[in-house]
Motif scaffolding. Structure first.
Motif, PDB file in Angstrom:
ATOM      1  N   UNK A  95       0.815  -1.213   0.000  1.00  0.00           N
ATOM      2  CA  UNK A  95       0.000   0.000   0.000  1.00  0.00           C
ATOM      3  C   UNK A  95       0.850   1.266   0.000  1.00  0.00           C
ATOM      4  N   UNK A  96       2.032   1.207   0.579  1.00  0.00           N
ATOM      5  CA  UNK A  96       2.909   2.377   0.585  1.00  0.00           C
ATOM      6  C   UNK A  96       3.588   2.593  -0.774  1.00  0.00           C
ATOM      7  N   UNK A  97       4.009   1.489  -1.399  1.00  0.00           N
ATOM      8  CA  UNK A  97       4.845   1.597  -2.590  1.00  0.00           C
ATOM      9  C   UNK A  97       4.057   1.754  -3.884  1.00  0.00           C
ATOM     10  N   UNK A  98       2.790   1.348  -3.881  1.00  0.00           N
ATOM     11  CA  UNK A  98       1.984   1.418  -5.098  1.00  0.00           C
ATOM     12  C   UNK A  98       0.932   2.506  -4.917  1.00  0.00           C
ATOM     13  N   UNK A  99       1.001   3.542  -5.729  1.00  0.00           N
ATOM     14  CA  UNK A  99       0.074   4.666  -5.576  1.00  0.00           C
ATOM     15  C   UNK A  99      -1.289   4.392  -6.204  1.00  0.00           C
ATOM     16  N   UNK A 100      -1.355   3.445  -7.130  1.00  0.00           N
ATOM     17  CA  UNK A 100      -2.609   3.127  -7.817  1.00  0.00           C
ATOM     18  C   UNK A 100      -3.371   2.096  -6.998  1.00  0.00           C
ATOM     19  N   UNK A 101      -4.462   2.536  -6.357  1.00  0.00           N
ATOM     20  CA  UNK A 101      -5.236   1.617  -5.516  1.00  0.00           C
ATOM     21  C   UNK A 101      -5.791   0.441  -6.303  1.00  0.00           C
ATOM     22  N   UNK A 102      -6.152   0.649  -7.565  1.00  0.00           N
ATOM     23  CA  UNK A 102      -6.693  -0.445  -8.365  1.00  0.00           C
ATOM     24  C   UNK A 102      -5.644  -1.531  -8.585  1.00  0.00           C
ATOM     25  N   UNK A 103      -4.379  -1.143  -8.648  1.00  0.00           N
ATOM     26  CA  UNK A 103      -3.303  -2.125  -8.795  1.00  0.00           C
ATOM     27  C   UNK A 103      -3.134  -2.937  -7.511  1.00  0.00           C
ATOM     28  N   UNK A 104      -3.265  -2.281  -6.369  1.00  0.00           N
ATOM     29  CA  UNK A 104      -3.210  -3.011  -5.094  1.00  0.00           C
ATOM     30  C   UNK A 104      -4.351  -4.012  -5.010  1.00  0.00           C
ATOM     31  N   UNK A 253      -3.967   8.413   2.619  1.00  0.00           N
ATOM     32  CA  UNK A 253      -5.396   8.711   2.472  1.00  0.00           C
ATOM     33  C   UNK A 253      -5.807   9.083   1.044  1.00  0.00           C
ATOM     34  N   UNK A 254      -4.934   9.814   0.328  1.00  0.00           N
ATOM     35  CA  UNK A 254      -5.330  10.332  -0.972  1.00  0.00           C
ATOM     36  C   UNK A 254      -5.533   9.244  -2.007  1.00  0.00           C
ATOM     37  N   UNK A 255      -5.153   8.014  -1.697  1.00  0.00           N
ATOM     38  CA  UNK A 255      -5.333   6.921  -2.649  1.00  0.00           C
ATOM     39  C   UNK A 255      -6.519   6.033  -2.310  1.00  0.00           C
ATOM     40  N   UNK A 256      -7.201   6.288  -1.183  1.00  0.00           N
ATOM     41  CA  UNK A 256      -8.171   5.345  -0.625  1.00  0.00           C
ATOM     42  C   UNK A 256      -9.310   4.991  -1.567  1.00  0.00           C
ATOM     43  N   UNK A 257      -9.933   5.981  -2.213  1.00  0.00           N
ATOM     44  CA  UNK A 257     -11.229   5.729  -2.825  1.00  0.00           C
ATOM     45  C   UNK A 257     -11.175   5.324  -4.288  1.00  0.00           C
ATOM     46  N   UNK A 258     -10.002   4.956  -4.789  1.00  0.00           N
ATOM     47  CA  UNK A 258      -9.926   4.495  -6.165  1.00  0.00           C
ATOM     48  C   UNK A 258     -10.346   3.030  -6.222  1.00  0.00           C
ATOM     49  N   UNK A 259     -11.364   2.723  -6.997  1.00  0.00           N
ATOM     50  CA  UNK A 259     -11.767   1.340  -7.175  1.00  0.00           C
ATOM     51  C   UNK A 259     -12.811   0.904  -6.173  1.00  0.00           C
ATOM     52  N   UNK A 260     -13.623  -0.077  -6.583  1.00  0.00           N
ATOM     53  CA  UNK A 260     -14.697  -0.543  -5.718  1.00  0.00           C
ATOM     54  C   UNK A 260     -15.280  -1.809  -6.302  1.00  0.00           C
ATOM     55  N   UNK A 261     -15.882  -2.629  -5.452  1.00  0.00           N
ATOM     56  CA  UNK A 261     -16.600  -3.794  -5.945  1.00  0.00           C
ATOM     57  C   UNK A 261     -17.772  -3.380  -6.810  1.00  0.00           C
ATOM     58  N   UNK A 262     -18.222  -2.138  -6.672  1.00  0.00           N
ATOM     59  CA  UNK A 262     -19.360  -1.671  -7.450  1.00  0.00           C
ATOM     60  C   UNK A 262     -19.036  -1.634  -8.932  1.00  0.00           C
ATOM     61  N   UNK A 263     -17.742  -1.612  -9.283  1.00  0.00           N
ATOM     62  CA  UNK A 263     -17.384  -1.614 -10.697  1.00  0.00           C
ATOM     63  C   UNK A 263     -17.777  -2.921 -11.364  1.00  0.00           C
ATOM     64  N   UNK A 264     -18.000  -3.958 -10.553  1.00  0.00           N
ATOM     65  CA  UNK A 264     -18.406  -5.244 -11.090  1.00  0.00           C
ATOM     66  C   UNK A 264     -19.909  -5.317 -11.326  1.00  0.00           C
ATOM     67  N   UNK A 265     -20.645  -4.319 -10.859  1.00  0.00           N
ATOM     68  CA  UNK A 265     -22.096  -4.359 -10.882  1.00  0.00           C
ATOM     69  C   UNK A 265     -22.644  -3.404 -11.915  1.00  0.00           C
TER      70      UNK A 265
END
Length: 286
Positions: A95-104, A253-265
């Motif tokens: 989580x520290x090294x990867x800035x793209x939450x979707x990649x995590x 914190x600034x990376x928290x809200x990228x991506x969601x299970x809702x993208x599957x819906x």
């Protein structure tokens, strides 16, 4: 910031996305951090084991640790394979090294997938999830508790409220105090490395809806198999302030809200790209 006229249900009321964002911000107004449960009541996780016993739990931990280390990349933690803190170190480093939450979320999802034969989830969806959804939900609630106690701590199968208000008998799993959350002390690691990837694994691979609802005040977590994630549960999880003992000290914190299970819906289910502000640093706004 994009706007939307769609609505979600928050605290039992049907409101617009924008009203929901304001409501969540008001809920956490003045809260720089969440205290979490008192340290003096922390369970002795080392002596909490699933029904298969201590040695099977250790086997599960070692296999998961190796799979996670491979997906994180670089060197594994220096801690012994049987030390739970090694898994938390890997998750925090990712989580520290990867800035793209979707990649995590992708790497965490791939870690879950690597634990099973490639054919198994697809076949399970065809043979069980689709024709027998209630049975499948009960089976997975039970199996998650059996195989996941080492990771989550003490848990128990329970009844849940499904989409439309119907009660799902034994289709839930209540984690009484999550070990992974307690040891990592990071809400964003919980959301991006556990909640969203796990929901996506069951939705996308197993053909079974799953909603996970962590409580950052108590470290409880409710798994609801057969219940579709909605904008309310996703927004509430992603908009929490930092935990008081967060090792990132709010820096993610600034990376928290990228991506969601809702993208599957379906698009009708998902919330707009606008998200409530939060002090939790791993959860960041776009």
């Amino acid at each position: 910031m994009t706007t939307s006229t769609s609505t979600i249900r928050l605290d039992g009321k049907l409101i617009s996305n924008e009203e929901a964002i304001v409501g969540v911000e008001a809920r956490y107004a003045g809260s720089a951090t969440v205290n979490g449960p008192p340290l003096e009541t922390k369970p002795d996780y080392e002596n909490i084991h699933g029904p298969l016993g201590k040695w099977m739990d250790i086997l599960f931990m070692v296999v998961f640790r190796k799979k996670l280390a491979k997906k994180v990349g670089g060197e594994d933690s220096s801690k012994p394979l049987t030390d739970f803190r090694g898994i938390c170190e890997l998750a925090l480093r990712m989580n520290r090294e990867i800035s793209d939450r979707s990649e995590i979320q992708k790497r965490a999802l791939e870690t879950l997938r690597s634990l099973f034969p490639s054919w198994l989830p697809r076949q399970y969806a065809v043979l069980f999830s689709k024709p027998f959804p209630a049975f499948s939900a009960r089976m997975n609630a039970w199996a998650t508790g059996v195989a996941g106690t080492w990771l989550m701590g003490e848990c128990e199968v329970n009844d849940i409220e499904l989409d439309g208000g119907k009660i799902g008998k034994n289709q839930g799993l209540k984690v009484k105090r999550c070990r992974f959350l307690e040891e990592s002390q990071c809400a964003s690691v919980c959301v991006n490395s556990c909640k969203i990837p796990t929901q996506n694994f069951f939705i996308q691979d197993m053909g079974l809806a799953l909603t996970m609802e962590p409580d950052y005040e108590t470290f409880e977590c409710q798994f609801s198999f057969g219940k579709t994630p909605n904008a309310e549960t996703e927004l509430l999880a992603k908009s929490t302030p930092c935990l008081m003992k967060c090792p990132a000290a709010g820096g993610l914190r600034r990376f928290h809200d990228q991506g969601s299970s809702l993208s599957s819906l379906s698009p009708e289910t998902s919330i707009s790209n606008a998200t409530a502000s939060s002090p939790c640093a791993l959860m960041g706004e776009d």
